[in-house]
Design an enzyme around this catalytic site. Structure first.
Site, PDB file in Angstrom:
ATOM      1  N   TYR B 120       9.482  12.113  -4.158  1.00 18.24           N
ATOM      2  CA  TYR B 120       9.889  13.619  -4.456  1.00 18.24           C
ATOM      3  C   TYR B 120       9.403  13.662  -6.007  1.00 18.24           C
ATOM      4  O   TYR B 120       9.200  14.766  -6.540  1.00 18.24           O
ATOM      5  CB  TYR B 120      11.416  13.927  -4.722  1.00 18.24           C
ATOM      6  N   LYS B 167      13.526   0.124   2.102  1.00 19.17           N
ATOM      7  CA  LYS B 167      12.407  -0.595   3.129  1.00 19.17           C
ATOM      8  C   LYS B 167      11.638  -1.717   2.153  1.00 19.17           C
ATOM      9  O   LYS B 167      10.510  -1.522   1.909  1.00 19.17           O
ATOM     10  CB  LYS B 167      11.643   0.619   3.564  1.00 19.17           C
ATOM     11  N   ASP B 199      14.984   1.493   8.450  1.00 16.28           N
ATOM     12  CA  ASP B 199      14.784   1.538  10.192  1.00 16.28           C
ATOM     13  C   ASP B 199      15.783   0.810  10.895  1.00 16.28           C
ATOM     14  O   ASP B 199      16.145   1.582  11.987  1.00 16.28           O
ATOM     15  CB  ASP B 199      13.317   0.867  10.413  1.00 16.28           C
ATOM     16  N   ASP B 223      17.463  11.443   2.381  1.00 17.67           N
ATOM     17  CA  ASP B 223      17.307  12.744   2.961  1.00 17.67           C
ATOM     18  C   ASP B 223      17.096  12.466   4.512  1.00 17.67           C
ATOM     19  O   ASP B 223      18.018  12.997   5.438  1.00 17.67           O
ATOM     20  CB  ASP B 223      15.700  13.382   2.726  1.00 17.67           C
ATOM     21  N   ASP B 227      20.551  13.252   7.388  1.00 18.87           N
ATOM     22  CA  ASP B 227      19.991  14.121   8.393  1.00 18.87           C
ATOM     23  C   ASP B 227      20.371  13.540   9.782  1.00 18.87           C
ATOM     24  O   ASP B 227      21.014  14.286  10.778  1.00 18.87           O
ATOM     25  CB  ASP B 227      18.666  14.868   8.321  1.00 18.87           C
TER      26      ASP B 227
HETATM   27  C1  IPM Z   1      14.157  21.419   1.414  1.00 18.67           C
HETATM   28  C2  IPM Z   1      14.020  20.193   1.218  1.00 18.67           C
HETATM   29  C3  IPM Z   1      13.072  20.015  -0.121  1.00 18.67           C
HETATM   30  C4  IPM Z   1      15.129  19.137   0.876  1.00 18.67           C
HETATM   31  C5  IPM Z   1      14.957  17.829   0.651  1.00 18.67           C
HETATM   32  O1  IPM Z   1      14.018  17.187   1.461  1.00 18.67           O
HETATM   33  O2  IPM Z   1      15.583  17.239  -0.050  1.00 18.67           O
HETATM   34  C6  IPM Z   1      16.225  19.275   2.159  1.00 18.67           C
HETATM   35  O3  IPM Z   1      15.532  18.556   3.264  1.00 18.67           O
HETATM   36  C7  IPM Z   1      17.546  18.615   1.705  1.00 18.67           C
HETATM   37  O4  IPM Z   1      17.610  17.521   2.154  1.00 18.67           O
HETATM   38  O5  IPM Z   1      18.072  19.084   0.864  1.00 18.67           O
HETATM   39  C1  IPM Z   2       8.625  -5.872  10.004  1.00 21.30           C
HETATM   40  C2  IPM Z   2       8.343  -4.380   9.533  1.00 21.30           C
HETATM   41  C3  IPM Z   2       7.117  -4.626   8.459  1.00 21.30           C
HETATM   42  C4  IPM Z   2       7.672  -3.545  10.596  1.00 21.30           C
HETATM   43  C5  IPM Z   2       7.333  -2.188  10.040  1.00 21.30           C
HETATM   44  O1  IPM Z   2       7.894  -1.628   9.081  1.00 21.30           O
HETATM   45  O2  IPM Z   2       6.250  -1.690  10.652  1.00 21.30           O
HETATM   46  C6  IPM Z   2       8.896  -3.061  11.825  1.00 21.30           C
HETATM   47  O3  IPM Z   2       9.829  -2.292  11.295  1.00 21.30           O
HETATM   48  C7  IPM Z   2       8.053  -2.608  12.977  1.00 21.30           C
HETATM   49  O4  IPM Z   2       8.357  -1.263  13.017  1.00 21.30           O
HETATM   50  O5  IPM Z   2       7.209  -3.038  13.595  1.00 21.30           O
END
Ligand code: IPM
Ligand code: IPM
Lengths: 326, 326
Positions: B120, B167, B199, B223, B227
């Site tokens: 951001y 990450k 992830d 974010d 969500d």
């Molecule tokens: C509208 C967008 C820029 C915003 C963000 O990404 O922060 C929204 O998704 C949020 O989470 O408030």
């Molecule tokens: C281990 C890691 C680097 C890898 C990635 O982030 O791509 C894993 O999470 C995946 O999705 O295969």
């Protein structure tokens, strides 16, 4: 024509599920030649390197690679291996299987994840004591290559176009370039697309996964959103993936090394065997690919099941059950 | 002491739920002075600017701001508004309410999202026809400020420390700095932490949301993961949020403008009214904050319900029901 297949089991249950996949492939008697390579925590402990040069070279020269999993060194193994096969797309199906507990049993998605750039391009700097930066890279050429793959992937199938997931409202130039390029390639190919912000996707896929089908996204978005889908289908244990390059490809289960159960012979080989089915499809053995996928699916539906699915069968039992169904 | 509260309804259902929250606050007779400001698509259409300077100045000078929602111009409104209040943390509770359909009814999480930097910070470049870049920024100072807030947030509560989601296996320098800084501040304050890759969090929160509680994360991770949690509790309609700065703060529902139902007087005001409760807490009216939260919760449990929750009550009906319960 015979194919040389690199086999890199890696660490933990990678050592159990990878041989299971090889057994399934061998049972098909397609004359594949398997060449084993080392990678992961164990070899790093021994040699100082998680991915020895000869393993990299092996993946970079064989037709296809079966990779298992790596422990703490995962990023040091899998990211260079993806580069070794020049993999520009990571294909990640996330499908709930009948008979398997899922948070959202209606989930049936395929992620086509950009596999070379985004934050993974990885130019990081420590500008000062206080400030660190990472340069995220998005190119038109990589977005185009991914988009062309995506168009081929859905053309002539039951997939009705694809969805582009991105965060172009914040990353306007980079994800904007990604979105616009993918859209325009799709238009040129007469493929329908729609788009969704990656945060909105995260909400909506939980509420109603059926509104999505094939999802094309930048690297990190694909990482997180496909792992989210893995949660919806009941865990990483069942998810295969294919890292596809122009001349070769690498196939891996999405799961990790599962240190808690590694060594007991109880790991679920399903994700790895379905990854092997993706390998068969990649090499043009479509019939065999379908047969293996169906054999895994009916084993998942009818058992035997490994403990993660509530059964008490071993990796070997499940593998034999799959082979018996072929 | 009286407080000046900026009220920025914005677009769509922002125009319906924001007055509902003001009604609830007014019913408490705390002597707040409400000053209205314009922002969003409608004012952009008229003036060319989604966030007029006077609205920015208003948010930058009042004690607290109630924001509704903005349409296509959302990023051009909310990002500068967060900056106007110098908001360094976005507090996003994601809790399933009894009586409300949820994918994962056990979900009860609070995200503390870094609110100033990451992707951001937004330095983007088009280096060539082919190449675009974005410089992601992570500073020790912003990570520290967030961590100190997080420590305060959990201290002396039932929260048992917090989880750091990041990450850092890929973004080693930047997310590494984030993780290490947050960890070390927590250690200095005697607060327990654990960490999880973002992830992996996405998978595990679907499988078992109860293993998490307070989650501290960089901006984009916050974010997307919050969500995702919104999806698990049944949608964005119920999620409040607080953008907190050193001297002032801005409160907004996580939902958007809901153009499909805007104008019908049927929008669910719950998220906005709970955001107003967060405002009360921020200004030190703890008892009133609890009373409003409880009034919303029992209205959610017992009705009346707006159509999104299967009822046929109007925004006004629900607002009155909340006020009656105070
Ligand atoms: C509208 C967008 C820029 C915003 C963000 O990404 O922060 C929204 O998704 C949020 O989470 O408030
Ligand atoms: C281990 C890691 C680097 C890898 C990635 O982030 O791509 C894993 O999470 C995946 O999705 O295969």
């Amino acid at each position: 024509m015979t194919h040389e297949i690199a086999v890199i089991p890696g660490d933990g249950i990678g050592q159990e599920v990878t041989p299971a996949a090889v057994d399934v492939l061998e049972s098909l008697e397609l004359g594949f030649e398997f060449v084993e390579g080392e990678a992961g925590d164990a070899v790093r402990e021994e040699t100082g390197e998680a991915l020895p040069q000869e393993t990299y070279d092996l993946a970079a020269s064989t037709d296809a690679t079966l990779f298992g999993a790596a422990g703490d060194s995962a990023a040091d193994v899998i990211l260079p291996l993806r580069e070794a096969v020049d993999s520009f797309v990571n294909v990640r199906p996330a499908k709930a299987y009948p008979g398997i507990d899922a948070v959202r049993p209606e989930t049936d998605l395929v992620f086509l994840r950009e596999n070379t750039e985004g934050v993974y391009a990885g130019h990081e700097d420590r500008l000062s004591e206080d400030v660190s930066t990472l340069t995220r890279v998005v190119t038109e050429s990589a977005s185009e290559r991914l988009a062309e793959f995506a168009c081929d992937y859905v053309s002539g199938t039951e997939h009705d176009g694809f969805t582009i997931a991105h965060k172009a409202n914040v990353m306007r130039e980079t994800d904007g370039l990604f979105r616009d390029t993918v859209k325009s390639v799709a238009e040129d190919n007469g493929i329908e697309t729609d788009e969704v912000l990656m945060d909105a996707f995260a909400t909506h896929v939980c509420l109603d996964p059926e509104q999505f089908d094939v999802v094309v996204c930048p690297n990190l978005a694909g990482d997180v959103l496909s792992d989210l889908a893995a949660g919806l289908v009941g865990g990483l244990g069942l998810l295969p993936s294919a890292n596809i390059g122009p001349d070769r490809a690498l196939f891996e289960p999405v799961h990790g090394t599962a240190p808690d159960i590694a060594g007991d012979g109880l790991a679920n080989p399903a994700a790895k065997i379905i990854s092997a089915a993706m390998l068969l499809e990649y090499l043009g053995y479509d019939e065999e690919a379908d047969a293996v996928t169906e054999a895994v699916e009916s084993t998942l539906a009818e058992g035997p099941h490994t403990p993660d699915l509530g059964g008490d069968a071993s990796t070997e039992d499940v593998t034999e059950a799959v082979i018996d169904r072929l």
